[in-house]
Write a protein that holds these residues in place. Structure first.
Motif, PDB file in Angstrom:
ATOM      1  N   MET A   1       0.842  -1.186   0.000  1.00 61.83           N
ATOM      2  CA  MET A   1       0.000   0.000   0.000  1.00 61.83           C
ATOM      3  C   MET A   1       0.884   1.245   0.000  1.00 61.83           C
ATOM      4  N   THR A   2       0.639   2.140  -0.904  1.00 63.07           N
ATOM      5  CA  THR A   2       1.421   3.367  -1.001  1.00 63.07           C
ATOM      6  C   THR A   2       0.810   4.437  -0.122  1.00 63.07           C
ATOM      7  N   LYS A   3       1.674   5.091   0.617  1.00 56.02           N
ATOM      8  CA  LYS A   3       1.218   6.187   1.471  1.00 56.02           C
ATOM      9  C   LYS A   3       1.022   7.439   0.638  1.00 56.02           C
ATOM     10  N   ARG A   4       0.053   8.213   0.978  1.00 55.22           N
ATOM     11  CA  ARG A   4      -0.205   9.475   0.299  1.00 55.22           C
ATOM     12  C   ARG A   4       0.462  10.593   1.069  1.00 55.22           C
ATOM     13  N   SER A   5       1.056  11.488   0.346  1.00 55.37           N
ATOM     14  CA  SER A   5       1.733  12.626   0.965  1.00 55.37           C
ATOM     15  C   SER A   5       0.779  13.817   1.016  1.00 55.37           C
ATOM     16  N   SER A   6       0.909  14.581   2.039  1.00 54.26           N
ATOM     17  CA  SER A   6       0.210  15.860   2.085  1.00 54.26           C
ATOM     18  C   SER A   6       1.174  16.871   2.689  1.00 54.26           C
ATOM     19  N   TRP A   7       0.892  18.103   2.448  1.00 52.65           N
ATOM     20  CA  TRP A   7       1.772  19.168   2.902  1.00 52.65           C
ATOM     21  C   TRP A   7       1.075  19.967   3.983  1.00 52.65           C
ATOM     22  N   SER A   8       1.825  20.311   5.013  1.00 51.06           N
ATOM     23  CA  SER A   8       1.258  21.141   6.064  1.00 51.06           C
ATOM     24  C   SER A   8       2.154  22.349   6.278  1.00 51.06           C
ATOM     25  N   ARG A   9       1.525  23.458   6.565  1.00 48.44           N
ATOM     26  CA  ARG A   9       2.275  24.686   6.805  1.00 48.44           C
ATOM     27  C   ARG A   9       2.697  24.719   8.267  1.00 48.44           C
ATOM     28  N   TRP A  10       3.930  25.128   8.498  1.00 48.23           N
ATOM     29  CA  TRP A  10       4.400  25.291   9.878  1.00 48.23           C
ATOM     30  C   TRP A  10       3.736  26.525  10.451  1.00 48.23           C
ATOM     31  N   PRO A  11       2.918  26.354  11.463  1.00 46.73           N
ATOM     32  CA  PRO A  11       2.183  27.506  11.993  1.00 46.73           C
ATOM     33  C   PRO A  11       3.082  28.508  12.725  1.00 46.73           C
ATOM     34  N   SER A  12       4.223  28.064  13.235  1.00 49.17           N
ATOM     35  CA  SER A  12       5.064  28.967  14.012  1.00 49.17           C
ATOM     36  C   SER A  12       6.000  29.805  13.151  1.00 49.17           C
ATOM     37  N   SER A  13       6.070  29.530  11.860  1.00 46.53           N
ATOM     38  CA  SER A  13       6.981  30.264  10.993  1.00 46.53           C
ATOM     39  C   SER A  13       6.327  31.548  10.495  1.00 46.53           C
ATOM     40  N   PRO A  14       7.053  32.681  10.555  1.00 47.42           N
ATOM     41  CA  PRO A  14       6.494  33.918  10.009  1.00 47.42           C
ATOM     42  C   PRO A  14       6.534  33.931   8.481  1.00 47.42           C
ATOM     43  N   HIS A  15       7.278  33.003   7.895  1.00 46.28           N
ATOM     44  CA  HIS A  15       7.402  32.889   6.445  1.00 46.28           C
ATOM     45  C   HIS A  15       6.559  31.714   5.959  1.00 46.28           C
ATOM     46  N   LEU A  16       6.386  31.638   4.639  1.00 51.50           N
ATOM     47  CA  LEU A  16       5.773  30.436   4.069  1.00 51.50           C
ATOM     48  C   LEU A  16       6.745  29.291   4.275  1.00 51.50           C
ATOM     49  N   HIS A  17       6.287  28.243   4.934  1.00 54.32           N
ATOM     50  CA  HIS A  17       7.157  27.102   5.222  1.00 54.32           C
ATOM     51  C   HIS A  17       6.275  25.864   5.311  1.00 54.32           C
ATOM     52  N   PHE A  18       6.601  24.859   4.506  1.00 51.02           N
ATOM     53  CA  PHE A  18       5.786  23.653   4.427  1.00 51.02           C
ATOM     54  C   PHE A  18       6.653  22.430   4.620  1.00 51.02           C
ATOM     55  N   ARG A  19       6.047  21.381   5.174  1.00 45.30           N
ATOM     56  CA  ARG A  19       6.744  20.103   5.260  1.00 45.30           C
ATOM     57  C   ARG A  19       5.790  18.981   4.884  1.00 45.30           C
TER      58      ARG A  19
END
Length: 142
Positions: free
Chosen positions: A1-19
């Motif tokens: 089974m392949t895992k699906r990726s999703s992106w989340s924004r780091w809420p503590s960053s003042p800049h756009l930052h995703f992981r």
């Protein structure tokens, strides 16, 4: 089974930052390659309107052309982008991306303006590729 990726924004960053919210440490190479392929397709699909949303793809399109080419090549090879964000380091408007696996940089031909360096500092990162655009430095790291 392949895992699906999703992106989340780091809420503590003042800049756009995703992981990438998938547990990429425990992911098999095959699962990573599938997600990397999906990410590459998503980037290529937005070529006509790269800043349609303030998301991780819009940050990819802020990378200089050579570095974006390296990122797409890495995704095509199955290397997973696990994090991307704006940063005030190493220059005020930098965009830095972190890849899951090494670039296999020795002997590799890089696009004009892209420089690879092996760092191997256990407190920092293993290697990076960098490109300057308008005196701003942009990086992909492992």
């Amino acid at each position: 089974m392949t895992k699906r990726s999703s992106w989340s924004r780091w809420p503590s960053s003042p800049h756009l930052h995703f992981r990438c919210s998938t547990n990429w440490h425990a992911m098999s190479d095959e699962e990573a390659a599938t997600i990397a392929s999906t990410s590459a397709a998503e980037i290529r699909a937005r070529v006509g309107d790269p800043s349609a949303a303030a998301d991780w793809v819009s940050l990819v399109y802020r990378l200089p052309d050579g570095l974006r080419q390296v990122l797409l090549e890495e995704l095509d090879r199955g290397n997973l982008l696990v994090e991307i964000g704006e940063s005030s380091w190493p220059t005020p408007r930098s965009v830095i991306g972190t890849m899951r696996d090494r670039f296999r940089g020795e002997g590799r031909t890089w696009p004009p303006g892209v420089v690879w360096q092996q760092v191997n500092d256990p407190r920092q990162w293993r290697e990076d590729v960098a490109e300057l655009l308008d005196d701003e430095e942009f990086l992909l790291m492992t």
